[in-house]
Structure formats: C-alpha cells, structure tokens
Write a protein that holds these residues in place. Sequence first.
Motif, mmCIF file in Angstrom:
data_model
loop_
_atom_site.group_PDB
_atom_site.id
_atom_site.type_symbol
_atom_site.label_atom_id
_atom_site.label_comp_id
_atom_site.label_asym_id
_atom_site.label_seq_id
_atom_site.Cartn_x
_atom_site.Cartn_y
_atom_site.Cartn_z
ATOM 1 N N CYS A 484 79.887 71.114 -21.245
ATOM 2 C CA CYS A 484 79.045 71.224 -20.062
ATOM 3 C C CYS A 484 78.854 72.693 -19.700
ATOM 4 O O CYS A 484 79.818 73.474 -19.667
ATOM 5 C CB CYS A 484 79.669 70.478 -18.887
ATOM 6 N N ASP A 485 77.621 73.066 -19.426
ATOM 7 C CA ASP A 485 77.329 74.428 -18.999
ATOM 8 C C ASP A 485 77.689 74.609 -17.533
ATOM 9 O O ASP A 485 77.814 73.655 -16.766
ATOM 10 C CB ASP A 485 75.846 74.735 -19.200
ATOM 11 N N THR A 486 77.854 75.866 -17.170
ATOM 12 C CA THR A 486 78.077 76.213 -15.766
ATOM 13 C C THR A 486 76.873 76.982 -15.251
ATOM 14 O O THR A 486 76.159 77.635 -16.014
ATOM 15 C CB THR A 486 79.339 77.073 -15.598
ATOM 16 N N GLN A 487 76.679 76.907 -13.974
ATOM 17 C CA GLN A 487 75.513 77.543 -13.362
ATOM 18 C C GLN A 487 75.811 79.005 -13.069
ATOM 19 O O GLN A 487 76.871 79.347 -12.543
ATOM 20 C CB GLN A 487 75.139 76.806 -12.078
ATOM 21 N N ALA A 488 74.870 79.863 -13.431
ATOM 22 C CA ALA A 488 75.029 81.284 -13.133
ATOM 23 C C ALA A 488 74.862 81.529 -11.643
ATOM 24 O O ALA A 488 74.019 80.905 -10.982
ATOM 25 C CB ALA A 488 74.013 82.106 -13.915
ATOM 26 N N ALA A 489 75.685 82.414 -11.108
ATOM 27 C CA ALA A 489 75.573 82.753 -9.691
ATOM 28 C C ALA A 489 74.261 83.484 -9.439
ATOM 29 O O ALA A 489 73.824 84.297 -10.264
ATOM 30 C CB ALA A 489 76.748 83.632 -9.271
ATOM 31 N N PRO A 490 73.597 83.203 -8.333
ATOM 32 C CA PRO A 490 72.330 83.884 -8.054
ATOM 33 C C PRO A 490 72.536 85.381 -7.863
ATOM 34 O O PRO A 490 73.622 85.840 -7.509
ATOM 35 C CB PRO A 490 71.847 83.208 -6.773
ATOM 36 N N LEU A 491 71.481 86.128 -8.125
ATOM 37 C CA LEU A 491 71.534 87.585 -8.017
ATOM 38 C C LEU A 491 70.397 88.065 -7.141
ATOM 39 O O LEU A 491 69.251 87.618 -7.275
ATOM 40 C CB LEU A 491 71.418 88.226 -9.407
#
Length: 743
Positions: A484-491
């Motif tokens: 399962c992939d993880t979501q990148a934190a917004p920038l």
Amino acid sequence: MSSTIQAAPRRRRLLLASSLLIPVLFLDITAAKAQQAAADQLPPIEVSPPVDETRTRAKPISDEGSGSRRAAPNTSSTIGPNVSPTTDAATNRQFNGIVGSSATVITAADIARSPAQTIQEIIAQAPGVQLTTLYGGVNGAGTTVDLRGFGAFASSNTLVLINGRRFNDLDLQGVDLSTIPRDSIERIEITRGNSGAVLYGDNAIGGVINIVTKAGAGGPPVSMRVESGAGSFNQLTNSFSTAVNAGPWSASFYGNGFKSDGYRANNTLDQISGIGDVRYVTPGFTAYFNLSGDDQQLRFPGPRTVDPSIGLNELVTDRRGTNTPFDFGNKQNANATGGFTKSLWNGADLIVDGGYRNKQTQAGFLGAPGSDPFFFSFVNATLQTWSLTPRLNVKNSILGLPSNILTGIDFYDYNYVQDHRNAQGAIPIHSYDLSQQSVGAYWQQTIGILPTTDFSYGGRIQRTSVTARDLLNNDPGCAAEFSCDTQAAPLNTSEVNHALHVGIEHRFNEIFAIFGRAASAFRTPNIDERVGVGPFASPAKDFNLKIQTSNDVEGGFRVKAGMFEMQSSIYNMDLTNEIHFDPVNFVDTNLDPTRRYGSETSASLRASDSVLLRGGFAYTRAIFREGPFAGNDIPLVSRFTASAGVSWNIWQKYLVADATVRYWGTRRMDNDQANTQGLIPADATVDFKLGGEYDRFFWSLSANNVFNALYYDYAIASTFTEGRFSAYPLPGRTFMVKAGATF
C-alpha cells in the motif's frame, strides 16, 4: 593521512595547470606557422551581427568602438552543402555574449556539413560535452546533453533556450532536441558554466545551450527546400521548409518527419515536428509570432543485464533484444510565443514577449511477459506553462566608456497534473497536482573600461513558490501484497534565491586575449524529483527538497593567429544540496557537498583553401567533497573526452567530405557512489559523410560509427548483487542517404 589530504589539492592544481600549459606550448609552434600563411587564403567574412533582440539575450558584442576588432558571428542561413569548410573558430570569434565565459558557436553551415545524424552528437563535438542515451539512440530521441559532468541529472543542470527563451520543462524528461527540425537552426550558442543564470534563471548550473532558429526575413520573395532520406533500421526521414517575404512581412515554416524500427527490439520511433514563424520588421519596430509542435511515439527497449554470478551476459548473447516488449512513452508538445521590439530612443530598445506551452505525456511500464500486473505502471501527465519576459536593452556611454545594460523581469507559471495507475483505464493510485510560479528580476551590464578590455557584472533575484497535493487511492488488494502506498504530505513553500556574475576579457593584441569570471547560481527541484518517476515510484515521497546552489570560477585564453584559432580554460565549481536519485529507496535526495573541476580546449586550423582541421579536448572531474563518499567520483561522468574532425572540399561544391571522431573515457555506473563496481568502458566512434551539390540539387551519403564499435554510455549497477548491472546498448555501424532540392 593529513599529508595525503593536502597532496590531493596540489595534484589537482598541477593537473589543471598542465592541461592548460600543454595547449599553450602547442600554440607557440602552431601559431607561428599559421601567421606565415597568406591572409587572402581565407574566405571573406561578412560581419553581420544579430539585430533581433527577441531571439537572444546574451548578444555578441559588435565591432563598434576602438581597439582590437572582434568579428561578429556569421549568420548565413546557407542550408546546402555548397559552403566552404567552416567552424565557429574559422569564421567568427567565440561567442562573447557573457563576457568572461567560455563559449562555442555552431553555425548552420557546420550543422549542414556534419556527418552526425543528431543535434546532440553535433553539440557533443564541443569540448566538455558528454551524452547519455537510454532509448537505443534512434534519431537522438531522449539523448541527454551534459555540460561539465552532471551525469544522470544533466538535463536538470543544463539550460536549453530556443531563441533566448527557456525551453526546459518542469519535469525530469528534459529537452528532447530531436524534436527540433535540423534545417530550422541558424546557430547553436554554447555558454559553459553558471554565469547564464543571471540572464535566464535556474537550471543553468553546467551551462546554457541557446538554439537560434531561422526567421526567413530578408530573403527572396519565395524560397523552398525539400529533402528525403533512407537508412539503416528502416529509417525514413522527410523535411520541408519554405520562406516568403513581402515588404516588411515575412513568414517561414520548417517541418520534419522521421520513422525507424530502431536498433533494438521494441525500439520504434514515429515522430513529426514543425516550426512556423511570422515576422514584421521595420527600422524602429519588430514583431513576431511563432508556433511549434511535435508528436513523438517511442518504444522503450529497456536494459540488457549482465550478472557474472549466474553466467548471464545479454550484451553478448542478445544485445539487440528486450525484456520490456510492451513499454512505451508518447508525448505531444504545442508551443506559441509572440512579442515585439520597440526602439524607445537612440540606443534603447524595449523587448516584450510571452508564451504558452502545453506538453502531454503518456508512458507505460509493463515489464517482461508474465509479470504480475499489480506492479505495472501507467503514467499520464499534462504540463502547462505561461510566461512573460519584458526587458530593456540600453546601449550608451557612461563617463565616456561604452556600456550595454540588459535588465528585465521573468515570470513563469507552471501547472502540472500527473496520474499513476496500475492499468490503463484504472482509477489512479496517485493523482498529483503541482503548481509553481517564479518571478525574477535581473540586471547585467558590460562596460568597455579600456579599448581592449571589457568588464561585466550582473545579478538576479528570484522568488519561487510551489504548492503540491497528492490524492491517494490505494488498490483494494494492496494490503495483501504489503505494498500500500502512503500519501505525500502537502507542500506550500516560497523561497528567494539569487545569482551573481562578474567577468572580464582583455585583448593584448590582434592575436591573444585572456578572460575570466566568477559566478553563483541555483536550481529548484523539478516536479518529477518531488513526486518520483518510473515504474517503481516510492511510497515514501517528500515534496520538500532543498534548493541546489553552486559557485564557480573560470579563467582562460583565446587566440586567433592567421588561419589558426584556439580557446582553452580551466574551472572549479562547488555545489551544495545537489539533487540526486536514491535507487535504494526510489526517492530523490540532496547530496553531500560536491565539486566539478577541469579544463576544456578547442582549436581549428585552415590547412588550405579547401581543408579545415578542428579538434577539442576536455578533462572533467565530478567528485563528492564531503560525507561518506568524500573523494569518490560521481557516476556517469568521463574524466577524458576528445573530438577531432576534417572538412574537405574535394571538388568545389560538387564533391565535399567531412569526417569526425569522438572519444570518451571510462565512467562510473549509475548507483555506484561507493566506486566499487566495474566501469562503463571507454570508446570512440568515427562518422563520415560524402556529399555534393549541382545547380539546385544536393545529396549526401553518411556512415556513422564506421568501425562498428559496440558500446553503451549508460549502465546502472545493482544495489544488491555485486558485479550485476544493466546496460543500454547503442547502434553499431549505420548508413543514411539523403537527396533534395532548393527552389
């Protein structure tokens, strides 16, 4: 240990000094002989400096003022083989648009005569230029040009301009020079080092390549050129160009089509491209509108694997095969630019231009037959770029000294949308939405402080703002696969950076001149570096990478003695936070401090009215300055590169011949920062071309890689198995025959 550390810089300085001293000793002998040749043996040189401010910012300095004359570039648009053997050194001085820099100009005549089939190979004949090719070398598609040793990330550290405007996109693909119709190019200006960052902004760490296209203005009422060719691997090429002039109006079009089965299996290329230009020219006002586009469909043959531990060597057993028979990459580009130049008062011009670019890409990484579809990857992306670049060019006198000031503002707005999915038509696992805006202001001034001395200085300040979002939608079965992939934190970030330049050139006499410069520059991470690319993009992404910075110094000399010309320089560049790919975790990171240093020399000699000799040599080191790999070579950079060539008018314009040889030394494989794996072998290629022209008809026969060298210039070492690597083999001997006519 301390004595060893102290000895290393001394050895480096000694090597650099020696590399500069050898050309000087050679110069003493050759220049003396060249001065004995009669000057009337050289063909007449038409001094015709560029007058269109919309086409380049770093303009050559004209022959105004006192002191030693400096011939302006020959801007002849001759496109047939009926030209005398030429080189940038033979027909014009080195391009000095940025005073103090090391530069090379490749003219339209040089391009027309070259036996090389791709623009990248023509550029690579300039000293210090290296190439990296992953896609079989078909028409140069995807081949990367590397200035001053940046290896896998050359495309992000070499700034490419079209008519003085940025052509680099905000992704990792870089500029594909194969999409530019070869016949549309008037000249190529190569400025090495990072001084170009003041005028053009980020990405100009290793240097700037400015491709100036033909405008068609000032010619006959109607002209036309057609050419067709056929060659190895079922290569078919067709080109067409035309220009129309009526009073102050002119229009031109250059189109090209290319098809090939490619050297490798799953290596076909189908590509069309075109450039159209409409121009209005009067003494005090010039306006233009330019449209260009291309459509490329390219298949990816993938690597050939070598693993001595299991007796596997696909480079020997199946060099032209593929393990990725379904991988592909397609892209479509559309670009529109327009602007005007208005004379405000004597010596002052206002230049305003802007543009829009839309690039769409689709790629599929489907692996070998029988692969688990769960690990397939499809990428679909759209990049839109808006730009506005007004500037003011002022030529005046300050305290009686000639001065040229160029100042302006650059605004670029990028919007990028990219989807990653396991299957075409499936719901995207990642949907990335990134936007970047940059606003930069710059000032660069050149002053003739003496009749024989030019001094320049300049600076840029630029604010770059980035926002990035990742919409995650994992496959329902990912938990069972532990993937399962993880979501990148917004920038959401904004940063201010600057670039500086100072340079000087002094001419002792008509023969000998010295130059030097110091500069600092920066580059922002591109979108692919922030989100990850390829079939196995990491689930642990971090949008927030640091800005890469560089500081470099350079010094050298130029010589023109009769029929002999030469340029040589040495340089040192220190970088901080260099951006590089981590193949273990499949993410981009900031490296420990790094360094580039070396020397570059080019020379030419007109041996007779019909024979021109030319050559170049470069020593390039790219090393880690600090960290666990301190002192190690950065991968994919050859220490030694060289080229040589001859142009011979055998029988006037009816039969002409050109030959070139290009050599590159060994280089470390990608992913071998520890310098423990084997090396990519050194090699050389020889290209030959025979052509001629009769009346309006012309023809040519080319043989490339005449001695059938079986080489590759890119390989990646295994992270887990010692001695295992994957290489991307390139074609052996190939042929191409072309014929055409002008009307």
